[in-house]
Design a protein around this motif. Structure first.
Motif, PDB file in Angstrom:
ATOM      1  N   GLN A 110       2.978  56.677  90.670  1.00 53.99           N
ATOM      2  CA  GLN A 110       1.940  57.555  90.128  1.00 53.99           C
ATOM      3  C   GLN A 110       2.143  58.943  90.716  1.00 53.99           C
ATOM      4  O   GLN A 110       2.225  59.100  91.941  1.00 53.99           O
ATOM      5  CB  GLN A 110       0.548  57.028  90.480  1.00 53.99           C
ATOM      6  CG  GLN A 110       0.159  55.754  89.775  1.00 53.99           C
ATOM      7  CD  GLN A 110      -0.253  56.002  88.332  1.00 53.99           C
ATOM      8  OE1 GLN A 110      -0.238  57.159  87.872  1.00 53.99           O
ATOM      9  NE2 GLN A 110      -0.535  54.941  87.606  1.00 53.99           N
ATOM     10  N   MET A 111       2.193  59.898  89.909  1.00 55.74           N
ATOM     11  CA  MET A 111       2.309  61.284  90.357  1.00 55.74           C
ATOM     12  C   MET A 111       1.268  62.117  89.619  1.00 55.74           C
ATOM     13  O   MET A 111       0.917  61.812  88.475  1.00 55.74           O
ATOM     14  CB  MET A 111       3.718  61.834  90.086  1.00 55.74           C
ATOM     15  CG  MET A 111       4.815  61.179  90.914  1.00 55.74           C
ATOM     16  SD  MET A 111       4.596  61.358  92.697  1.00 55.74           S
ATOM     17  CE  MET A 111       4.817  63.127  92.859  1.00 55.74           C
ATOM     18  N   GLY A 112       0.856  63.197  90.278  1.00 58.52           N
ATOM     19  CA  GLY A 112      -0.100  64.090  89.645  1.00 58.52           C
ATOM     20  C   GLY A 112      -1.521  63.518  89.615  1.00 58.52           C
ATOM     21  O   GLY A 112      -1.865  62.560  90.321  1.00 58.52           O
ATOM     22  N   VAL A 113      -2.338  64.133  88.787  1.00 60.07           N
ATOM     23  CA  VAL A 113      -3.761  63.753  88.697  1.00 60.07           C
ATOM     24  C   VAL A 113      -3.904  62.536  87.800  1.00 60.07           C
ATOM     25  O   VAL A 113      -3.360  62.494  86.688  1.00 60.07           O
ATOM     26  CB  VAL A 113      -4.594  64.926  88.157  1.00 60.07           C
ATOM     27  CG1 VAL A 113      -6.060  64.508  88.029  1.00 60.07           C
ATOM     28  CG2 VAL A 113      -4.457  66.140  89.071  1.00 60.07           C
ATOM     29  N   LEU A 114      -4.657  61.530  88.292  1.00 61.74           N
ATOM     30  CA  LEU A 114      -4.892  60.326  87.504  1.00 61.74           C
ATOM     31  C   LEU A 114      -5.790  60.654  86.309  1.00 61.74           C
ATOM     32  O   LEU A 114      -6.690  61.499  86.396  1.00 61.74           O
ATOM     33  CB  LEU A 114      -5.539  59.245  88.368  1.00 61.74           C
ATOM     34  CG  LEU A 114      -4.673  58.726  89.525  1.00 61.74           C
ATOM     35  CD1 LEU A 114      -5.460  57.736  90.370  1.00 61.74           C
ATOM     36  CD2 LEU A 114      -3.400  58.079  88.989  1.00 61.74           C
ATOM     37  N   SER A 115      -5.588  59.941  85.224  1.00 61.24           N
ATOM     38  CA  SER A 115      -6.293  60.279  83.981  1.00 61.24           C
ATOM     39  C   SER A 115      -7.799  60.009  84.061  1.00 61.24           C
ATOM     40  O   SER A 115      -8.601  60.698  83.416  1.00 61.24           O
ATOM     41  CB  SER A 115      -5.692  59.479  82.823  1.00 61.24           C
ATOM     42  OG  SER A 115      -5.841  58.083  83.072  1.00 61.24           O
ATOM     43  N   TYR A 116      -8.229  59.020  84.863  1.00 58.68           N
ATOM     44  CA  TYR A 116      -9.661  58.684  84.844  1.00 58.68           C
ATOM     45  C   TYR A 116     -10.516  59.716  85.576  1.00 58.68           C
ATOM     46  O   TYR A 116     -11.740  59.716  85.442  1.00 58.68           O
ATOM     47  CB  TYR A 116      -9.905  57.292  85.442  1.00 58.68           C
ATOM     48  CG  TYR A 116      -9.509  57.110  86.895  1.00 58.68           C
ATOM     49  CD1 TYR A 116     -10.213  57.700  87.934  1.00 58.68           C
ATOM     50  CD2 TYR A 116      -8.426  56.303  87.220  1.00 58.68           C
ATOM     51  CE1 TYR A 116      -9.864  57.511  89.252  1.00 58.68           C
ATOM     52  CE2 TYR A 116      -8.071  56.098  88.534  1.00 58.68           C
ATOM     53  CZ  TYR A 116      -8.794  56.705  89.560  1.00 58.68           C
ATOM     54  OH  TYR A 116      -8.454  56.519  90.853  1.00 58.68           O
ATOM     55  N   ILE A 117      -9.913  60.619  86.355  1.00 60.04           N
ATOM     56  CA  ILE A 117     -10.725  61.613  87.068  1.00 60.04           C
ATOM     57  C   ILE A 117     -11.300  62.638  86.101  1.00 60.04           C
ATOM     58  O   ILE A 117     -12.523  62.868  86.082  1.00 60.04           O
ATOM     59  CB  ILE A 117      -9.898  62.264  88.193  1.00 60.04           C
ATOM     60  CG1 ILE A 117      -9.665  61.234  89.318  1.00 60.04           C
ATOM     61  CG2 ILE A 117     -10.594  63.520  88.734  1.00 60.04           C
ATOM     62  CD1 ILE A 117      -8.865  61.751  90.480  1.00 60.04           C
ATOM     63  N   PRO A 118     -10.505  63.314  85.264  1.00 59.93           N
ATOM     64  CA  PRO A 118     -11.137  64.229  84.292  1.00 59.93           C
ATOM     65  C   PRO A 118     -11.984  63.484  83.256  1.00 59.93           C
ATOM     66  O   PRO A 118     -12.990  64.006  82.780  1.00 59.93           O
ATOM     67  CB  PRO A 118      -9.942  64.947  83.645  1.00 59.93           C
ATOM     68  CG  PRO A 118      -8.781  64.037  83.869  1.00 59.93           C
ATOM     69  CD  PRO A 118      -9.017  63.364  85.178  1.00 59.93           C
ATOM     70  N   ARG A 119     -11.564  62.251  82.912  1.00 64.29           N
ATOM     71  CA  ARG A 119     -12.355  61.506  81.945  1.00 64.29           C
ATOM     72  C   ARG A 119     -13.723  61.100  82.522  1.00 64.29           C
ATOM     73  O   ARG A 119     -14.714  61.004  81.799  1.00 64.29           O
ATOM     74  CB  ARG A 119     -11.577  60.266  81.483  1.00 64.29           C
ATOM     75  CG  ARG A 119     -10.349  60.619  80.646  1.00 64.29           C
ATOM     76  CD  ARG A 119      -9.574  59.372  80.257  1.00 64.29           C
ATOM     77  NE  ARG A 119     -10.388  58.498  79.420  1.00 64.29           N
ATOM     78  CZ  ARG A 119     -10.611  58.716  78.133  1.00 64.29           C
ATOM     79  NH1 ARG A 119     -10.084  59.776  77.530  1.00 64.29           N
ATOM     80  NH2 ARG A 119     -11.346  57.880  77.425  1.00 64.29           N
ATOM     81  N   PHE A 173     -10.981  66.137  91.181  1.00 63.67           N
ATOM     82  CA  PHE A 173     -12.336  65.570  91.124  1.00 63.67           C
ATOM     83  C   PHE A 173     -13.385  66.655  91.382  1.00 63.67           C
ATOM     84  O   PHE A 173     -14.406  66.747  90.665  1.00 63.67           O
ATOM     85  CB  PHE A 173     -12.459  64.449  92.163  1.00 63.67           C
ATOM     86  CG  PHE A 173     -13.797  63.782  92.191  1.00 63.67           C
ATOM     87  CD1 PHE A 173     -14.077  62.735  91.331  1.00 63.67           C
ATOM     88  CD2 PHE A 173     -14.799  64.201  93.065  1.00 63.67           C
ATOM     89  CE1 PHE A 173     -15.319  62.118  91.348  1.00 63.67           C
ATOM     90  CE2 PHE A 173     -16.032  63.594  93.078  1.00 63.67           C
ATOM     91  CZ  PHE A 173     -16.292  62.549  92.218  1.00 63.67           C
ATOM     92  N   GLN A 174     -13.110  67.518  92.368  1.00 70.06           N
ATOM     93  CA  GLN A 174     -14.047  68.599  92.669  1.00 70.06           C
ATOM     94  C   GLN A 174     -14.127  69.611  91.531  1.00 70.06           C
ATOM     95  O   GLN A 174     -15.224  70.046  91.159  1.00 70.06           O
ATOM     96  CB  GLN A 174     -13.635  69.301  93.966  1.00 70.06           C
ATOM     97  CG  GLN A 174     -13.726  68.421  95.201  1.00 70.06           C
ATOM     98  CD  GLN A 174     -13.281  69.161  96.441  1.00 70.06           C
ATOM     99  OE1 GLN A 174     -14.002  70.002  96.961  1.00 70.06           O
ATOM    100  NE2 GLN A 174     -12.066  68.866  96.908  1.00 70.06           N
ATOM    101  N   ASN A 175     -12.970  69.970  90.995  1.00 70.19           N
ATOM    102  CA  ASN A 175     -12.975  70.973  89.941  1.00 70.19           C
ATOM    103  C   ASN A 175     -13.713  70.482  88.692  1.00 70.19           C
ATOM    104  O   ASN A 175     -14.434  71.242  88.038  1.00 70.19           O
ATOM    105  CB  ASN A 175     -11.527  71.353  89.577  1.00 70.19           C
ATOM    106  CG  ASN A 175     -10.846  72.098  90.712  1.00 70.19           C
ATOM    107  OD1 ASN A 175     -11.512  72.742  91.524  1.00 70.19           O
ATOM    108  ND2 ASN A 175      -9.524  72.001  90.783  1.00 70.19           N
TER     109      ASN A 175
END
Length: 886
Positions: free
Chosen positions: A670-679, A736-738
């Motif tokens: 896994q690299m970068g931002v996980l998809s469930y965080i913005p979702r 997550f913060q953003n």
């Protein structure tokens, strides 16, 4: 000689003041002392002490007659005279001077009208003989002039009184009635011509006595001759008397014969009187016997009349009117006949109560007629209750069957039909009074009636709810939203333009708006209609949340049956827990099964959009808060079950979303931002839109579960490649913060997780930067660490002599690390940039990296200055300028 109290004008005025208003005039007033048998009774002297009194003689003119009174006045505590006794002089029978008194100043006055002659009359004591004679003389004069008679005088010498009257002629006050009014005149007692001398001895008698005494004056000096002369005259008188007696013998014989005849007559009269007395006694006994029998007959007559009255009343109470008997045993229960039926019920209730002990004489209870009549009334009651119960059971069933058979009462395709029970309740209210009378007659009959009503109406309510719910779902247009919200494989922007599903929650709200007030009103109407002794479920005309329901047809007092309680005490009793339990059991029968249609709407809404559970939960909470805790029990349970079911459905959605998050853990790289965080930010934003001020706890619990799973999954994924773990963590925590910055400012629960992510970001970025710095300047900072370790045990001047820490070793290390510092710093920047997928994080990370390097280099420079003061290294300022230029 001392002045007599009879001449005391002050005393006379005091007496007149005491008898003011009696129209009596005072003739004489004199002070006396009152006692009872004081003379010769020394043993009782202390008890019989003399008391001061005033005797007053008064007269009163009444027509042509004059009345005379003797008044006794006594002194009050204030020294004022007040009347004590009043005697009428016409009853004065005797004046007696007490012989035991040596002074002769004590006398008694005897009256023939005293109630008790056994009590000794009071004794009056004067100050002197003059006062006594003056008072007695005045009494005798008044008796002779006013009454025309004299009382008996005992213990007083008449001659002495006459001589005293001549010697003492004091002036007395009298009154003459003139034309101009009473005028007081002063006269002497000789002028009144009322003296004791004239009264006791006439003038002729007095002259004869003086002539007789004169004939003996000449020989009064020769006592013996005078004595002889008197003896001879006496003998001559005696002889003359004997001769006269002998001459009167025939007269005496005649008198004796007359006396004997009179004696015989008296004896005959006595014999006749004895006979008459016996006859009268027998007659008296006969009269008493007749009176006794007459009294018994009169009493018997009165008793018979009273008994007839009581029997008439009893017969009137036991009489059963034929029209009432006909209504109770075979009358119709049509609406037109209900007034007669109610009147018959009221009469039967009153008749039964009239035969109960408090209202009925217990003495009549054992009478055969009363027992038979009570049995007859009980039979009427049981017959009427059976007929009425059977009619009402059939009536309820037929009424509901008629409504169910007519499809216009229910929702149809393309048309939502609000349930309207106004006509149903109107028809039921016709028999509300009948139900109350049935309860009064036999409480046990209400159970089957309540059961029958509940079974019948339950069919109607369930049919209405089913048709309404079906048509409600069919007429609601809403596109289905996927339940896969946090799936990693889906695109990140799939749900940004999610379909509007507000119609789903609106449909659920409409279902509650229509049916919850209906069910509450049905519960209230049922409690009133079926005579439950419980408080009102809702106030007359009141509705849930204080607003008028959508189905209200204008009958603001729909629950009011328009009747009064028959038993007034029932309405005043407090909450009856047993009755409330029975009511809730009946409501269970009345409304059970209708909840399935509500559950179907909830399931339907969940399938279209699971997030609408939040809105439905808030709507349910609002209705639930509007219900009283002790009333409409089934409705409150229904809303509670709906709330629990909605929470369960939403919990199922949350669990599925959490499983979607956990699936990310299975990916090895896994690299970068996980998809469930913005979702998750998109999901949280929409959840907040559905809350609308309600269901805060439900959503906060979901947030807690979501974020906890997200952070745990994030940590697990980072452990798959420790080399890039910190880079992976800081990127995701930053994302997550953003994504939640705006929501965290308004949602306390998200704010807590925002700060948690911020701390985790700081820790991960610090670890990552430290690794990069040490990878380029490892020798420099290891040299500094060795110096720091030795400073705990050695003096600073001894450290340069240690192996590997000499000045020569310092110069070699500086040559390899600091001589090409700009190059090394450039390499450090490239390493920081190499694996970072979020370019927006690079500036902040690079600034943090430069600050961290300066802090470490400044600590190294301080150690060198302390341990190697003669050695020269690039200064901190130079190093700061170099970093600022890169």
């Amino acid at each position: 000689m001392a002045k007599s109290s009879a001449d005391d004008e002050e005393l006379r005025r005091a007496c007149e003041a005491a008898i003011e208003g009696t129209k009596q005039k005072i003739v004489m007033s004199i002070r006396v002392a009152k006692s009872r048998g004081i003379w010769g009774k020394a043993g009782k002297l202390g008890r019989q002490m003399a008391k001061p009194r005033v005797l007053a003689l008064s007269t009163k003119l009444k027509g042509q007659r004059t009345k005379a009174f003797l008044r006794v006045l006594k002194y009050s505590n204030g020294g004022v005279l007040e009347p004590a006794k009043l005697y009428k002089l016409k009853h004065l029978s005797k004046v007696e001077v007490i012989a035991n008194d040596p002074s002769g100043c004590t006398f008694t006055l005897g009256f023939d009208n005293l109630r008790s002659q056994s009590v000794a009359p009071p004794q009056w004591t004067m100050r002197n003989i003059d006062d006594r004679n003056r008072l007695l003389l005045c009494i005798l004069n008044i008796c002779k002039d006013v009454l025309g008679r004299l009382p008996k005088v005992v213990g007083i010498d008449v001659v002495e009184m006459a001589l005293w009257a001549k010697e003492n002629t004091p002036s007395v006050s009298t009154q003459k009635n003139l034309e101009d009014g009473p005028v007081a005149a002063t006269v002497t007692e000789t002028e009144l011509k009322v003296t004791v001398e004239k009264e006791l001895v006439s003038q002729a008698e007095e002259e004869d006595m003086e002539a007789l005494l004169d004939t003996y004056v000449m020989g009064i000096g020769e006592a013996e001759a005078f004595s002889e002369r008197l003896k001879r005259e006496l003998l001559a008188l005696e002889a003359a008397n004997v001769h006269a007696i002998l001459e009167s013998e025939p007269l005496i014989d005649e008198v004796l014969q007359g006396l004997e005849a009179a004696t015989n007559c008296v004896d005959d009269m006595d014999e006749w009187l004895g006979i008459f007395n016996v006859k009268l006694r027998h007659m008296r006994e006969d009269i008493e016997s007749i009176e006794t029998r007459n009294n018994k007959l009169e009493m018997q007559s009165v008793n018979n009349k009273t008994l007839l009255v009581e029997l008439d009343k009893l017969l009137e109470r036991l009489h059963i009117p034929s029209e009432y008997a006909a209504s109770l045993t075979g009358g119709s229960f049509d609406e037109a006949r209900m007034l007669q039926n109610i009147e018959a019920c009221e009469w039967l209730t009153g008749a039964l109560r009239g035969l109960e002990t408090p209202n009925f004489d217990p003495n009549y209870a054992k009478m055969r007629a009363v027992k038979e009549k009570r049995a007859e009334l009980e039979k009427l009651k049981s017959t009427f209750v059976r007929r009425a119960s059977e009619f009402l059971r059939n009536y309820f069933a037929n009424l509901v069957d008629f409504m169910i058979s007519d499809k216009t009462f229910f929702s149809q395709r393309g048309q939502l039909k609000r349930p309207d029970h106004a006509d149903l309740r109107y028809k039921c209210r016709t028999y509300a009074r009948l139900l109350q009378h049935l309860k009064s007659l036999d409480k046990n009959c209400l159970g089957p009636l309540r059961k029958a009503y509940c079974i019948s109406l339950n069919l109607l309510l369930r049919r209405e709810a089913r048709e309404f719910a079906n048509e409600l779902r069919a007429s609601t247009k809403a596109s289905k939203n996927p339940t896969v919200w946090l799936e990693a494989s889906t695109g990140s922007g799939q749900n940004t333009n999610a379909a509007d599903t507000s119609t789903v929650s609106d449909a659920y709200a409409k279902m509650l708006t229509i049916f919850i007030p209906l069910l509450v009103d049905e519960s209230s109407f049922f409690a009133h209609f079926m005579c439950f002794e419980v408080p009102a479920l809702v106030a007359p005309g009141g509705h849930v949340n204080g607003s008028k329901p959508a189905y209200d047809n204008g009958d603001a007092n729909d629950d009011d049956l328009g009747i009064m309680d028959i038993d007034e005490n029932d309405s005043k009793n407090g909450k009856n827990s047993a009755e409330l339990a029975a009511l809730n059991d009946s409501l269970q029968d009345l409304l059970d099964g209708i909840q399935e249609d509500f559950y179907a709407v909830v399931e339907w809404a969940y399938k279209i959009d699971p997030l609408r559970c939040i809105s439905m939960h808030g709507i349910t909470e609002r209705y639930l808060s509007g219900q009283k805790a002790d009333a409409a029990g089934f409705v409150r349970l229904l809303l509670g079950d709906l709330e629990s079911r909605i929470s369960l459905q939403f919990g199922r959605f949350v669990d599925e979303a959490c499983h979607q998050i956990e699936r990310n853990e299975r990916n090895v790289r896994q690299m970068g931002v996980l998809s469930y965080i913005p979702r998750f930010a998109i999901l949280a934003t929409r959840m907040e839109q559905y809350i609308q001020g309600q269901s805060r706890d439900l959503v906060d619990q979901a947030y807690t579960k979501f974020v906890s799973i997200m952070f745990v999954t994030l940590e697990k994924i980072s452990q798959t490649d420790p080399k890039y773990a910190d880079m992976f963590l800081l990127e995701n925590y930053a994302a997550f913060q953003n994504s939640l910055y705006d929501l965290a400012n308004i949602v306390p629960t998200l704010a807590k997780f925002y700060h948690q992510a911020s701390e985790a970001y700081e820790q991960a970025s610090t670890r990552h930067i430290t690794v990069i710095i040490y990878s380029q300047f490892e020798r420099l900072f290891q040299f500094a660490r060795r110096i720091e370790d030795l400073m705990y045990t050695l003096a600073p001047e001894e450290i340069p002599f240690q192996l590997g820490l000499s000045k020569m070793d310092l110069r070699k290390m500086l040559k390899s690390s600091v001589s090409g510092v700009d190059k090394n710093i450039g390499v450090m920047y490239k390493k920081l940039q190499k694996n970072l997928t979020s370019e927006e994080l690079l500036p902040s990370l690079w600034d943090k990296c430069k600050k961290e390097f300066l802090v470490k280099y400044e600590s190294f420079a301080q150690l060198v200055a302390k341990i190697y003061p003669t050695e020269t290294i690039p200064s901190v300022v130079e190093m700061r300028e170099l970093l600022a230029s890169m």
